[in-house]
Design a protein around this motif. Structure first.
Motif, PDB file in Angstrom:
ATOM      1  N   PHE A 128      38.785  47.483  35.032  1.00 32.68           N
ATOM      2  CA  PHE A 128      38.266  47.842  33.717  1.00 32.68           C
ATOM      3  C   PHE A 128      39.405  48.117  32.755  1.00 32.68           C
ATOM      4  O   PHE A 128      40.390  48.786  33.103  1.00 32.68           O
TER       5      PHE A 128
ATOM      6  N   PHE B 203      35.160  51.686  27.344  1.00 35.51           N
ATOM      7  CA  PHE B 203      35.447  50.707  28.387  1.00 35.51           C
ATOM      8  C   PHE B 203      34.853  49.338  28.106  1.00 35.51           C
ATOM      9  O   PHE B 203      33.778  49.226  27.498  1.00 35.51           O
ATOM     10  N   GLY B 204      35.557  48.309  28.589  1.00 36.80           N
ATOM     11  CA  GLY B 204      34.993  46.968  28.641  1.00 36.80           C
ATOM     12  C   GLY B 204      34.039  46.853  29.822  1.00 36.80           C
ATOM     13  O   GLY B 204      33.815  47.818  30.558  1.00 36.80           O
ATOM     14  N   ASP B 205      33.488  45.649  30.017  1.00 28.64           N
ATOM     15  CA  ASP B 205      32.501  45.441  31.074  1.00 28.64           C
ATOM     16  C   ASP B 205      33.103  44.990  32.400  1.00 28.64           C
ATOM     17  O   ASP B 205      32.367  44.694  33.339  1.00 28.64           O
TER      18      ASP B 205
ATOM     19  N   ARG C 248      35.637  37.317  33.472  1.00 27.51           N
ATOM     20  CA  ARG C 248      34.716  38.336  33.997  1.00 27.51           C
ATOM     21  C   ARG C 248      34.666  38.306  35.519  1.00 27.51           C
ATOM     22  O   ARG C 248      34.400  39.316  36.161  1.00 27.51           O
TER      23      ARG C 248
ATOM     24  N   GLN D 166      38.325  50.080  39.950  1.00 27.85           N
ATOM     25  CA  GLN D 166      37.211  50.864  40.470  1.00 27.85           C
ATOM     26  C   GLN D 166      36.875  50.399  41.872  1.00 27.85           C
ATOM     27  O   GLN D 166      36.568  49.213  42.088  1.00 27.85           O
TER      28      GLN D 166
END
Lengths: 112, 115
Positions: B90, B106-108, B9, B37
């Motif tokens: 992402f 989408f994932g986190d 993450r 992003q």
């Protein structure tokens, strides 16, 4: 070159007011137009989507208005709430392929 | 929520080192995507996959490679990380294609910092 142009970059609305975010595109081959909502630290989540055969789609307080001739679409959030404060992205895609082209995002703040 | 797990993450690394990000899905979806992003740019597609071992480039693919050896896993590799690749990455999945497009989920995200 930005395929989908989004405005405004940021928006501040009073609680209970209407939030309006606009997007414009050039490629008439686009046939799917989703809107995503993103909270800090999370991924974008699908909010609502429209196809070009309809001019409006409503889901609860969220409405997409679509103007095919003007190549524009917009998100309206009625009765805006502080919990709606997030970043909103419009997108467009072409069948087949499913490649999405995203706008640059709008940061919405709803003040109590 | 769609079953998408991104790992790690968060990661901090140095310029010139290789970095691999992993995306794992439990939805058995055909399409998988990697985006980055950045402020003022929204989400930009790096690479995507339309099946096992089938991948293609997106609009910002330079400096990145991908692999998909199983339906559920899509790896993004920065062969030699540069500071310009500092971003939030992402992963997204979709069962779409065919006669009409379907939404992407989408994932986190993975926050990657390259010093």
């Amino acid at each position: 070159q930005q395929q989908v142009k989004q405005s405004p970059q940021s928006l501040i609305v009073q609680k209970g007011g209407i939030s309006i975010i606009n997007c414009a595109y050039e490629n008439t081959a686009f046939d799917y137009f989703p809107w995503y909502q993103q909270f800090p630290g999370k991924g974008p989540a699908l909010l609502i989507a429209i196809r070009p055969d309809v001019s409006e789609k409503k889901e609860g307080r969220f409405t997409i208005s679509f103007n095919k001739s003007a190549k524009q679409f917009s998100l309206h959030i009625m009765d805006s709430q502080p919990g709606d404060s997030a970043t909103y992205f419009c997108a467009a895609s072409i069948t087949p392929g499913n490649q999405f082209y995203f706008g640059t995002g709008t940061s919405l703040t709803v003040i109590p | 929520d769609a079953g998408i797990t991104q790992s790690p993450r968060h990661k901090v690394t140095e310029t010139g080192t290789p970095v691999t990000l992993r995306c794992h899905q439990t939805e058995n979806h055909r399409y998988m995507y990697w985006y980055r992003q950045d402020p003022g740019h929204g989400l930009r597609l790096i690479h995507y996959s339309y099946g096992v071992k089938d991948t293609d480039k997106g609009e910002v693919s330079d400096g990145y490679s991908v692999s998909r050896s199983k339906t559920e896993d899509f790896l993004l590799t920065l062969e030699s990380a540069t500071s310009s690749q500092t971003s939030v990455y992402f992963c997204a999945i979709s069962g779409g294609g065919g006669l009409s497009n379907q939404p992407q989920h989408f994932g986190d995200g993975t926050r990657l910092s390259i010093l």
